[in-house]
Enzyme design. Structure first.
Site, mmCIF file in Angstrom:
data_model
loop_
_atom_site.group_PDB
_atom_site.id
_atom_site.type_symbol
_atom_site.label_atom_id
_atom_site.label_comp_id
_atom_site.label_asym_id
_atom_site.label_seq_id
_atom_site.Cartn_x
_atom_site.Cartn_y
_atom_site.Cartn_z
ATOM 1 N NE ARG B 51 17.448 -4.642 -0.745
ATOM 2 C CZ ARG B 51 18.214 -4.396 -2.163
ATOM 3 N NH1 ARG B 51 18.692 -3.360 -2.508
ATOM 4 N NH2 ARG B 51 17.755 -5.302 -3.073
ATOM 5 N NE ARG B 99 -9.200 1.361 -0.705
ATOM 6 C CZ ARG B 99 -9.269 2.538 -0.459
ATOM 7 N NH1 ARG B 99 -9.970 2.964 0.518
ATOM 8 N NH2 ARG B 99 -8.227 3.364 -1.134
ATOM 9 C CG HIS B 101 -5.944 5.550 3.683
ATOM 10 N ND1 HIS B 101 -7.295 5.387 3.020
ATOM 11 C CD2 HIS B 101 -5.154 5.995 2.734
ATOM 12 C CE1 HIS B 101 -7.223 5.718 1.800
ATOM 13 N NE2 HIS B 101 -5.945 6.242 1.516
ATOM 14 C CE LYS B 142 14.451 -4.641 -4.726
ATOM 15 N NZ LYS B 142 14.819 -3.914 -5.885
ATOM 16 C CD GLU B 174 17.443 4.572 -7.070
ATOM 17 O OE1 GLU B 174 18.105 3.647 -7.147
ATOM 18 O OE2 GLU B 174 16.477 4.925 -6.425
#
Lengths: 280, 280
Positions: B51, B99, B101, B142, B174
């Site tokens: 995963r 920094r 995107h 995740k 969930e």
């Protein structure tokens, strides 16, 4: 030189290190804002500080740094950088020693500030792509949960484009790091400020400029067809001011002979440079 | 003692500091996984590593650490901790100095691993609340973009509850950091694995246990009414195994005399302790 501040310490940006108790690391658990400035000042400072503290409150982020203290810190970091025109980034993140979703009620916040040089803003001619809006439902809060915007921006870059336009349920919301406005028959249309877009400070300034210039400004939802057929498509943000788009999804936009985008941009630049004649 | 690893360095967790080039700080730009273990081993290691690397690929996170190297690092951190039973947390985040995107195509990844002590898992009797699901549409990955889960978990804690159940468009998806399953007339029902829930490894193990025990297991959407009227409500996660709920939104759930939740929990605990008699 790029300059920064973290929890009471000023340093070069490259020297800043943050601990794992800063929940930015595990959860993106924080908010941020960004402003630009020149000559020791911060452009639209009040608006940026208002938004920053409002967002902090929305995420229940507690800080001992008040508005006056933050203003001083921002200006000190700008001064330390030595840049004549600067881009100030400031973020507030939750601090808690154990990694646990339900943070403790006494969790305090970390303040990070960075200053970089404000480069000459893009003059125009930006190319855009449309992408599905996969973001959460807290888009009105400037959070550090930015993966969908990161992925969309990367996809835009891979397509040779400058920005990505989010489409949610057929409606144009905004861009990955800009608001979006269209011109149609002499009026401006843009998505209402609900939880699906960021209430941009440049967007709000454009609304005020429109009022001064008697350009109608409407908050109204519109779809992709209205986007493609607009007389002008404009993106706005703190660092880009407002910029006209030339292409969307590889298709060149029609030149309809309207110049609202350039009028707005000129007024924003005059405003930033302290030379606006408008009465806000 | 809590032990950690970051980009090649092993240290006590409290000593770890990360630079601002780690895009977890600005964007939550990374993924993570968590596993538990004992006696030098990692429970369901293959599933967790699968995963982890699948999620890394989904966010285009590039790393030189392969499965064997990661397995070694995880086991070293566990060993360094000295804990007999450990909870291993590992995350991969994008690294880029500016920094922006749209990250550069050569951006590499940072690997962080921590080990904490695995406490005795909750025995049962958890209380739940329902909250609107404000998350993005990447819930199958995740990611470190966890603010909606953080806010929901905090709200649960403030209500004296253990977990928050997300409701999206009337459907039970969930929990903030667990999957949710219900028992109805001897069968298990749970939300299908699409982009609105995390494909939990404990949830998948429960499916296998159900197969061995000939308990029907259905992936099916259901609403709040079916949740309230279920014979049993179960939450499952890596650290909690499976736990039965006693209350939802302050209302005590009926005791319908079924014991599927405790059978599942017993099998999971036997499995973790290497004593399962089931043939998976």
């Amino acid at each position: 030189m790029d300059s920064a501040y973290y929890n009471g310490h000023y340093a070069e940006t490259d020297k800043i290190r943050i601990p794992l108790s800063d929940r930015a690391v595990y959860f993106g658990d924080g908010i941020y804002d960004a402003a630009i400035g020149r000559a020791g000042e911060i452009y639209l400072e009040e608006e940026h500080l208002n938004r920053f503290f409002e967002n902090a409150e929305r995420l229940n982020l507690k800080t001992d740094v008040d508005r006056a203290a933050l203003s001083n810190i921002l200006k000190t970091v700008a001064e330390n950088s030595g840049y004549a025109r600067y881009f100030l980034y400031f973020q507030l993140t939750r601090n808690a020693h154990t990694r646990t979703h339900a943070y403790p009620s006494d969790a305090r916040s970390n303040l990070l500030v960075t200053a970089t040089e404000l480069k000459s803003a893009t003059r125009g001619g930006v190319k855009l792509i449309t992408v599905p809006d996969l973001r959460h439902h807290l888009c009105n809060v400037k959070t550090l949960n930015l993966i969908p915007s990161v992925m969309a921006s990367r996809r835009a870059a891979e397509c040779g484009c400058d920005e990505a336009i989010f489409i949610r349920d057929g409606i144009v919301t905004e861009c990955a790091h800009s608001n979006l406005l269209i011109v149609k028959e002499g009026a401006i249309y843009t998505h209402p400020t609900d939880n699906l877009i960021l209430p941009g400070i440049t967007r709000a300034r454009i609304e005020k400029i429109c009022k001064c210039l008697t350009i109608p400004f409407y908050e109204k939802r519109f779809g992709v067809e209205e986007l493609y057929s607009a007389d002008e498509v404009i993106i706005s943000s703190t660092s880009k001011f407002s910029v006209k788009a030339t292409h969307i999804d590889g298709i060149k936009l029609a030149e309809n002979g309207t110049y609202i985008s350039s009028r707005l941009r000129n007024e924003l630049l005059l405003d930033f440079n302290g030379k606006s004649m408008l009465k806000f």
